[in-house]
Design an enzyme around this catalytic site. Structure first.
Site, mmCIF file in Angstrom:
data_model
loop_
_atom_site.group_PDB
_atom_site.id
_atom_site.type_symbol
_atom_site.label_atom_id
_atom_site.label_comp_id
_atom_site.label_asym_id
_atom_site.label_seq_id
_atom_site.Cartn_x
_atom_site.Cartn_y
_atom_site.Cartn_z
ATOM 1 N N HIS A 552 1.158 -1.275 -0.173
ATOM 2 C CA HIS A 552 -0.191 -0.042 -0.029
ATOM 3 C C HIS A 552 0.665 1.104 0.042
ATOM 4 C CE1 HIS A 552 -3.443 -2.196 2.291
ATOM 5 N NE2 HIS A 552 -3.222 -2.574 0.983
ATOM 6 N N HIS A 596 -8.009 0.226 3.129
ATOM 7 C CA HIS A 596 -7.158 -0.219 1.768
ATOM 8 C C HIS A 596 -7.172 0.833 1.029
ATOM 9 C CE1 HIS A 596 -6.901 -4.626 3.307
ATOM 10 N NE2 HIS A 596 -7.540 -4.068 4.160
#
Ligand SMILES: Cc1cc2nc3c(=O)[nH]c(=O)nc-3n(C[C@H](O)[C@H](O)[C@H](O)COP(=O)(O)OP(=O)(O)OC[C@H]3O[C@@H](n4cnc5c(N)ncnc54)[C@H](O)[C@@H]3O)c2cc1C
Ligand SMILES: *[C@@H]1O[C@H](CO)[C@@H](O)[C@H](O)[C@H]1NC(C)=O
Ligand SMILES: *[C@@H]1O[C@H](CO)[C@@H](O)[C@H](O)[C@H]1NC(C)=O
Ligand SMILES: *[C@@H]1O[C@H](CO)[C@@H](O)[C@H](O)[C@H]1NC(C)=O
Ligand SMILES: *[C@@H]1O[C@H](CO)[C@@H](O)[C@H](O)[C@H]1NC(C)=O
Ligand SMILES: *[C@@H]1O[C@H](CO)[C@@H](O)[C@H](O)[C@H]1NC(C)=O
Length: 620
Positions: A552, A596
């Site tokens: 990420h 996310h």
């Protein structure tokens, strides 16, 4: 009204299943080949496949040039091309997704394909120590759809507290919760296909391009995870509605197929005459003059091109690509650019605060439940009907959001658990993390995969910062990525993971998990043998060994009010000092969120569309 709804329904739902034997055979072969190829595939170590030389030719002139067709770029291009008299060119290095990227469970083998840039970090001292050469890997999607072609498909926006904080960083209400919620809903098409799973309609949209649904059916192990949470007093909640607790994952699939960002936002509008997507186009530079972006330079099939920009350049090459392109263009840290003999156009802290979520993947659990092992053909048939293990990425089935001791009582989650049911590990997963032989043996070698599950422990609000720097001024070289996770002087980030480990151990003691005789597996790690197994020191050691960035990366061009305090873009997504250069990808997040990044990146793309329309007095 009903007739309209029906028409939309018929467009998106295949009328008849493709469960005929030829199709099934085709997928069996496709999947078998992809796994086989994965065993030997070698990742590229540079971008020389895009090498081109010779004189630059002009590739026309466009109102908007969008660089990168990933999560952010797909939304930006879709929304900008709604204005009929604007023409939009999208430059994307990769090609289109295919039947393999469509199958969610091919998530691991697809990393061993041309859909992955496959970067890795510099050798690390505080994380990823159990990987070969202490490297953290950085898979990044390449193609129309970007990283959403290869990601885990979990739709998790982050919590209200994140956006309240973001609003403060930006000093602009546009990034506060009320405003971003509008954009989340605008993009979304939530389909409540599993009535057992939680759903709070006031937080979801149903008319947007991005379908969100639940995978079906739940595995018995996932049900045990949910039960175990309840036993410990956690609720089963719609985690996209700001509530703490656990649930089945909300995912971006459409009847079990991956809904990548381009399929969602670009495919429905591909007939627009004012939208052009040029694949296999590698951007090397943005040409600017006195704070105005004038043209974009790229290679395409061995030739050099430049395209003139009449209105704006929208950079959406992702947290790594966007930083590289800015630095190649002379926009970045002055000293670094001078060291590489790049002419400095603007001194900005690009790539100076790389952030991520840290993942500890060392908790594999053995049970006496055995996931039935059936012929691949069966799984394919199920997939073609939109259900079963192949309709979900890596069995990435459940999530939970919890407070750590740092946030106790605030309602702000700091720990995430990701529940990965049977078959979480394979020889390819070890290869995809480049584990050393020793780590692999200690962690996974003796695991009976159909009987095991894994719980990923994730730290959500990491404060550790890394960097992205160039090796040289050569645009075909991969960048230097210093992950630098778990390096904060207060040890907060690792402490949060340790607390997450303790939470999992508590979950394993519940009736729900004891009923399947859940037993921690994978360890002790030889690298941590000087500590008593399961002691606090042991876990700190284990976490540094088998931790990784959660893939990420973000925050490399963070939003803020002042470049002297680290900001690269302002609250209108404009790079400081430039009139018509904006960023619309995960680079602009000011910090990691309790979610996310794909959903919030889509939100950034939506905001970009409206910000540009407002600039040119267009109706929203
Ligand atoms: C294995 C994996 C699993 C993940 N799982 C999840 C998940 O479950 N949920 C979630 O929300 N997030 C997940 N993520 C992260 C998420 O997918 C990304 O954060 C998000 O897609 C980022 O979007 P972006 O627009 O910033 O960049 P990207 O989607 O990466 O788009 C950038 C695009 O720019 C192109 N590009 C780059 N450089 C150039 C250049 N020089 N010239 C032309 N084009 C260029 C790239 O090819 C790419 O298409 C995962 C990531 C990975 C790798
Ligand atoms: C993808 O699969 C479908 C069947 O689901 C098939 O008709 C099509 O030809 C395949 N595409 C390619 C490029 O092989
Ligand atoms: C697929 O089709 C076959 C043959 O028609 C049938 O036996 C099978 O049950 C079907 N599978 C599913 C999952 O529908
Ligand atoms: C699970 O793993 C077993 C053993 O490796 C394998 O035979 C089976 O096909 C896998 N199941 C799925 C759904 O991938
Ligand atoms: C699994 O273990 C539990 C607890 O020890 C036991 O009660 C149960 O009968 C076992 N189930 C199977 C299928 O072996
Ligand atoms: C539970 O699992 C452990 C470890 O796998 C095993 O030693 C034990 O016999 C099991 N107990 C039951 C009741 O199945």
């Amino acid at each position: 009204m009903i007739a309209n709804l029906l028409a939309v329904f018929l467009l998106v739902v295949p009328l008849h299943s493709q469960n005929d034997s030829a199709t099934v055979e085709y997928y069996v072969q496709l999947i078998t080949d992809l796994y086989k190829n994965g065993e030997t595939y070698k990742w590229p170590t540079d971008a020389y496949e895009y090498y081109s030389d010779g004189k630059r030719q002009q590739y026309g002139s466009y109102d908007f040039v969008v660089i990168g067709a990933g999560a952010g770029g797909s939304v930006a291009a879709s929304r900008l091309s709604e204005i009929e008299n604007w023409n939009v060119l999208v430059l994307e290095a990769g090609g289109y997704g295919d039947n393999a990227t469509d199958v969610p469970n091919l998530y691991t083998p697809i990393e061993f394909s041309h859909y992955n840039w496959a970067y890795n970090s510099t050798p690390q001292k505080t994380c990823c120590l159990g990987a070969r050469n202490q490297l953290c890997l950085y898979p990044r999607g390449k193609g129309v759809g970007g990283t959403t072609l290869i990601n885990g498909l979990v739709y998790a926006r982050g919590y209200k507290s994140d956006f309240d904080k973001w609003e403060k960083f930006a000093n602009d209400k546009r990034w506060g919760y009320d405003s971003v919620l509008h954009y989340f809903k605008k993009s979304e098409n939530f389909v409540h296909n599993d009535k057992q799973a939680p759903y709070d309609p006031s937080y979801h949209g149903t008319g947007g391009y991005l379908r969100v649904e639940y995978h079906q059916p739940n595995s018995p192990q996932l049900n045990a995870f949910l039960e175990a949470n309840k036993e410990l007093g956690f609720d089963i909640v719609d985690y996209n509605a700001n509530k703490l607790g656990a649930s089945q994952s909300q995912i971006n699939t459409i009847n079990g197929r991956r809904l990548d960002g381009a399929k969602a936002f670009l495919r429905p509008v591909r007939q627009r005459k004012n939208l052009e997507i040029l694949t296999h186009s590698y951007v090397k530079k943005i040409l600017t003059d006195k704070g105005v972006a004038k043209a974009v330079e790229f290679s395409h099939k061995g030739k050099n091109y430049f395209v003139e920009v009449k209105k704006e350049v929208i950079l959406a090459a992702g947290a790594i690509g966007t930083s590289q392109i800015l630095m190649w263009s002379g926009i970045g840290p002055k000293q670094h650019l001078e060291d590489l003999k790049i002419d400095v156009v603007a001194d900005l802290p690009v790539g100076t605060a790389l952030r991520d979520n840290t993942l500890f993947y060392g908790l594999t659990v053995h049970t006496n439940y055995t996931e039935p092992v059936r012929p691949l053909r069966d799984y394919v048939e199920e997939y073609l009907n939109g259900v079963g293990p192949f309709a979900i990425a890596n069995n990435n089935a459940g999530v939970g959001f919890y407070e750590s001791s740092y946030t106790k009582g605030t309602g702000i989650p700091d720990i995430e658990l990701e529940f990965i049911a049977a078959n979480a590990t394979s020889s390819l997963s070890a290869r995809s993390l480049e584990l050393t032989e020793e780590t692999y043996e200690d962690l996974w070698k003796n695991i009976n995969v159909p009987q095991s599950f894994t719980v990923y422990v994730v730290s959500l609000h990491d404060v550790s910062k890394g960097t992205i720097r160039l090796k040289s001024r050569n645009p075909y070289e991969y960048p230097m990525i210093d992950t630098n996770l778990l390096s904060d002087s207060g040890n907060k980030d690792i402490r949060v993971l340790y607390e997450g480990v303790q939470l999992v151990l508590k979950l394993l003691k519940t009736k729900a998990f004891r009923a399947m005789n859940a037993t921690l597996q994978g360890g002790p790690l030889r690298a941590c043998r000087k500590h008593e197994y399961l002691s606090e020191d042991y876990w700190y050691c284990a976490i540094r060994q088998v931790s990784s960035n959660l893939y990420h990366p973000l925050g490399t061009c963070p939003m803020g009010t002042d470049p002297k305090k680290g900001a690269v873009v302002d609250s209108k997504l404009k790079v400081f000092g430039f009139r018509n250069l904006r960023v619309a990808d995960a680079s602009v997040f000011p910090f990691p969120l309790a979610g996310h990044p794909n959903a919030p990146t889509v939100m950034v793309g939506e905001q970009l569309g409206d910000l540009v329309k407002l600039t040119y007095n267009k109706k929203l």
